[in-house]
Design a protein around this motif. Structure first.
Motif, PDB file in Angstrom:
ATOM      1  N   SER A 130     -16.106 -36.220  -0.110  1.00 17.73           N
ATOM      2  CA  SER A 130     -16.786 -37.480   0.094  1.00 17.73           C
ATOM      3  C   SER A 130     -16.540 -38.760  -0.155  1.00 17.73           C
ATOM      4  CB  SER A 130     -18.332 -36.874   0.272  1.00 17.73           C
ATOM      5  OG  SER A 130     -18.730 -36.882  -1.217  1.00 17.73           O
ATOM      6  N   VAL A 131     -17.009 -39.718   0.388  1.00 19.81           N
ATOM      7  CA  VAL A 131     -16.834 -41.089   0.167  1.00 19.81           C
ATOM      8  C   VAL A 131     -18.033 -41.926   0.184  1.00 19.81           C
ATOM      9  CG1 VAL A 131     -14.186 -41.111   0.370  1.00 19.81           C
ATOM     10  CG2 VAL A 131     -15.814 -41.860   2.153  1.00 19.81           C
ATOM     11  N   ILE A 132     -17.891 -43.115  -0.320  1.00 17.59           N
ATOM     12  CA  ILE A 132     -19.092 -44.168  -0.169  1.00 17.59           C
ATOM     13  C   ILE A 132     -18.372 -45.243   0.463  1.00 17.59           C
ATOM     14  CG2 ILE A 132     -20.864 -45.724  -0.987  1.00 17.59           C
ATOM     15  CD1 ILE A 132     -21.326 -42.699  -1.674  1.00 17.59           C
ATOM     16  N   CYS A 134     -18.356 -48.836   1.408  1.00 16.93           N
ATOM     17  CA  CYS A 134     -18.922 -50.097   0.665  1.00 16.93           C
ATOM     18  C   CYS A 134     -18.385 -51.288   1.470  1.00 16.93           C
ATOM     19  CB  CYS A 134     -18.232 -50.157  -0.757  1.00 16.93           C
ATOM     20  SG  CYS A 134     -18.568 -48.849  -1.791  1.00 16.93           S
ATOM     21  N   ARG A 139     -23.908 -49.570   0.914  1.00 19.13           N
ATOM     22  CA  ARG A 139     -23.159 -48.309   0.468  1.00 19.13           C
ATOM     23  C   ARG A 139     -23.749 -47.106   1.176  1.00 19.13           C
ATOM     24  NH1 ARG A 139     -21.295 -48.146  -4.469  1.00 19.13           N
ATOM     25  NH2 ARG A 139     -22.230 -46.153  -5.190  1.00 19.13           N
ATOM     26  N   PRO A 141     -22.967 -43.049   2.382  1.00 16.20           N
ATOM     27  CA  PRO A 141     -22.206 -42.010   2.242  1.00 16.20           C
ATOM     28  C   PRO A 141     -21.736 -41.499   3.454  1.00 16.20           C
ATOM     29  CG  PRO A 141     -24.763 -42.024   1.789  1.00 16.20           C
ATOM     30  CD  PRO A 141     -24.388 -43.282   2.560  1.00 16.20           C
ATOM     31  N   ARG A 143     -19.692 -37.857   4.386  1.00 14.32           N
ATOM     32  CA  ARG A 143     -19.266 -36.619   3.767  1.00 14.32           C
ATOM     33  C   ARG A 143     -18.165 -35.711   4.742  1.00 14.32           C
ATOM     34  NH1 ARG A 143     -24.436 -37.753   3.145  1.00 14.32           N
ATOM     35  NH2 ARG A 143     -25.480 -37.445   1.350  1.00 14.32           N
ATOM     36  N   ARG A 159     -14.937 -45.497  -1.731  1.00 14.15           N
ATOM     37  CA  ARG A 159     -15.135 -45.011  -3.063  1.00 14.15           C
ATOM     38  C   ARG A 159     -15.450 -43.817  -3.228  1.00 14.15           C
ATOM     39  NH1 ARG A 159     -15.292 -47.971  -6.786  1.00 14.15           N
ATOM     40  NH2 ARG A 159     -15.396 -50.209  -6.982  1.00 14.15           N
ATOM     41  N   ASN A 160     -14.988 -43.001  -4.089  1.00 13.99           N
ATOM     42  CA  ASN A 160     -15.021 -41.692  -4.284  1.00 13.99           C
ATOM     43  C   ASN A 160     -15.764 -41.346  -5.817  1.00 13.99           C
ATOM     44  OD1 ASN A 160     -14.854 -39.042  -5.034  1.00 13.99           O
ATOM     45  ND2 ASN A 160     -12.874 -38.682  -4.831  1.00 13.99           N
ATOM     46  N   GLU A 161     -16.928 -41.121  -5.740  1.00 13.26           N
ATOM     47  CA  GLU A 161     -18.072 -40.859  -6.774  1.00 13.26           C
ATOM     48  C   GLU A 161     -18.206 -39.464  -7.008  1.00 13.26           C
ATOM     49  OE1 GLU A 161     -21.301 -43.453  -6.060  1.00 13.26           O
ATOM     50  OE2 GLU A 161     -20.134 -45.267  -6.197  1.00 13.26           O
ATOM     51  N   ASN A 162     -17.558 -38.362  -6.449  1.00 16.48           N
ATOM     52  CA  ASN A 162     -17.794 -37.120  -6.654  1.00 16.48           C
ATOM     53  C   ASN A 162     -16.361 -36.641  -7.640  1.00 16.48           C
ATOM     54  OD1 ASN A 162     -19.908 -36.832  -4.809  1.00 16.48           O
ATOM     55  ND2 ASN A 162     -18.370 -37.272  -3.448  1.00 16.48           N
TER      56      ASN A 162
END
Length: 177
Positions: A130-132, A134, A139, A141, A143, A159-162
């Motif tokens: 998943s990514v955000i 921006c 922001r 999400p 999935r 962005r990848n915050e996982n």
């Protein structure tokens, strides 16, 4: 090259009967029928007369048109590994086309390049992870299995915050990647 088939194609494309074409180029319907069935060959002078009657020329008729590649295999792909992401160029030289598809891998804690405002549109589908998305102060999400569609009016990135790598099919028109 099948001269007869190509002449018939030109004639049919212009909605002309054999009789109408024969009248235009002062030949017989029977002769043109034999030419189209490749039972006889016209002289260069006669072929030129037929082509003029069809609104073409010898140079256009014999010009070989390069066929655009339609299917691309893994061997055609180009991989560009950056520090924070990897781009898979899945349609080589797509900058000459109206849209540009890529697959981008974004490792955990990393982001894609910043996309500057442009006049086109973008579409993406998250294939893995998943990514955000921006976009300025927003922001959003996105999935696995979800898509995004946006107009390129503002700066944006993914962005990848996982903990696992995200993989996104990303398509832009016009090409900007």
């Amino acid at each position: 090259m099948e001269i007869g088939q190509k002449l018939k194609h030109l004639r049919v494309r212009q909605n002309l009967t054999l009789e109408e074409l024969a009248s235009r180029c002062e030949l017989t319907k029977g002769f043109l029928s034999q030419v189209e069935r490749n039972l006889t060959s016209p002289s260069i002078v006669t072929l030129n007369d037929i082509l003029e009657a069809l609104g073409s020329s010898l140079s256009e008729f014999f010009r070989e048109e390069k066929q655009d590649q339609i299917v691309f295999k893994k061997d055609d792909f180009f991989v560009d590994e950056k520090d924070d992401y990897t781009i898979h160029w899945i349609v080589p030289n797509s900058q000459k086309n109206e849209m540009e598809p890529i697959i981008i891998d974004i490792p955990s804690g990393c982001a894609s390049f910043d996309v500057a405002p442009h006049t086109g549109e973008e579409f993406g589908i998250v294939l893995e992870g998943s990514v955000i998305l921006c976009m300025d102060e927003r922001r959003i999400p996105v999935r696995r299995g979800e898509t995004f569609y946006l107009h390129g009016k503002e700066f944006h990135c993914l962005r990848n915050e996982n903990k696992s790598t995200a993989k996104v099919l990303w398509i832009c028109t016009p090409p900007i990647f």
